[in-house]
Design an enzyme around this catalytic site. Sequence first.
Site, mmCIF file in Angstrom:
data_model
loop_
_atom_site.group_PDB
_atom_site.id
_atom_site.type_symbol
_atom_site.label_atom_id
_atom_site.label_comp_id
_atom_site.label_asym_id
_atom_site.label_seq_id
_atom_site.Cartn_x
_atom_site.Cartn_y
_atom_site.Cartn_z
ATOM 1 N N GLU A 112 8.482 0.636 11.681
ATOM 2 C CA GLU A 112 9.544 1.650 11.698
ATOM 3 C C GLU A 112 8.848 2.994 11.783
ATOM 4 O O GLU A 112 8.234 3.451 10.818
ATOM 5 C CB GLU A 112 10.412 1.530 10.444
ATOM 6 N N CYS A 137 12.365 10.364 9.370
ATOM 7 C CA CYS A 137 12.093 9.840 10.706
ATOM 8 C C CYS A 137 13.329 9.859 11.587
ATOM 9 O O CYS A 137 13.216 9.904 12.815
ATOM 10 C CB CYS A 137 11.546 8.420 10.609
ATOM 11 N N GLU A 171 7.778 15.480 17.278
ATOM 12 C CA GLU A 171 8.369 15.283 15.956
ATOM 13 C C GLU A 171 7.764 16.289 14.970
ATOM 14 O O GLU A 171 6.563 16.273 14.709
ATOM 15 C CB GLU A 171 8.125 13.858 15.464
ATOM 16 N N LYS A 222 0.862 -1.193 0.000
ATOM 17 C CA LYS A 222 0.000 0.000 0.000
ATOM 18 C C LYS A 222 0.892 1.235 0.000
ATOM 19 O O LYS A 222 1.701 1.442 0.899
ATOM 20 C CB LYS A 222 -0.888 -0.026 1.244
#
Length: 442
Positions: A211, A245, A342, A128
């Site tokens: 992750e 990330c 973040e 996906k």
Amino acid sequence: EWGQTGGYQRSVLLNRLADLFDKHAGELAALESLDNGKALGDSNAADLPLSAAYLRYFAGWADKSLTGLTTEISGPGTGYTNRDHFNSYTRIEPIGPVGQIIPWNFPLLMLAWKLAPVLATGCTTVVKTAEQTPLSALRVAELIQEAGYPKGTVNILSGFGEKTQDGKLGPGLAMCRHKGLNKIAFTGSTSVGQAIMVEAAKSNLKPVTLELGGKSPNIVFADADIDAAVRGAHLGLFFNQGQSCCAGSRLFVEASVYDEFVEKCSKEVQARVVGGAFTEGVHHGPQISAEQLQKIRGLIANGKKSGAELVTGGDQRTGDGYFVDPTIFANVSTDSQIWNEEIFGPVMCIRKFDSIDQVIAEANDTDYGLASAVWSTNTNKLHHVISKLQAGTVWVNCYNTLDAAAPFGGYKMSGIGREGGQYALSNYTRVKQVTQALSKVF
């Protein structure tokens, strides 16, 4: 059909696919920049060669990935003390059909990270793509056909994750709930990763590899090569417009070199060329979407109100595109939102420290644990800090050094499992123990 294909042929096809990546590198790089907004130079220099390298690395594992062990059994549970009564061994088998969900920040590279170990181990997959960045994966689907993979080995889905625009069940959520899939691998935000764990558990208790997000500490000691550390910090934060990330978004600098470091960082950032992805000489493209742009702007505004010192940047560029000026905040407090949340954008937050104990404590004071870095010329100091940092990766006197052979993944809420290296193979295999009683025939 694919699950019965031998390791040699799996290796041949992975290498063939890597060759097709090289053959169509210019086209794939252009699709990546068109989709994501990153500078075309970055797509050409980083995303394409790294993607092909992952395919080739796991091609080397394809005929070794399903190798089991012969074990000696003769303990109390066997009823014998002689080791010749049983033939005991393990079979390493493909886990079967898997679902993989990739993000929008490195769509082609993350596709390669996901596909390579799956194809090496003989699994089939449903991938996906992020709704923002479907193009490169759809072109890769054509290359997979051209490479000669059997029909149904790799299946690409585009669309929204949880729900479609008309409110129906989205493909991402459907994959997590589907009992025909034996595994889910996801790269993306921590909140979505948590939801995936819940849905995967509710369906058929399928294992997950995650992750997820990060708020990575980048620690610079006074005895470091300061110019190299400045360049490393710049790459570690601003690469891909800060949409990474593992971005080094919490920068710790020892007090005695703090002012020098901030000044040099500011000059480096001000020289960064911002513009369209296909404009020659551009280092820094637009953010991925209006939604991401507004999130970053909101956090920058919060940083200004928090009392942090705005060194440079902090503004939205005028004109077409979701551009944000590369931004530096200095003297950032540990309780501020920009220090803890973040941002996933081009916002560098710098804080000074006075002692090793202080910086280790503050570096680990986060829910995340994806990556970290430490800069010093003192080997004893380096190894002490390495042993204390709670992160899946520690870069030493470098940043963003990634290789197919190096495992990548997080501690704490940055994820479960490892991608890259030999460790990634275990994500897509399972162990079957075989014990055969032997009859005496002589």
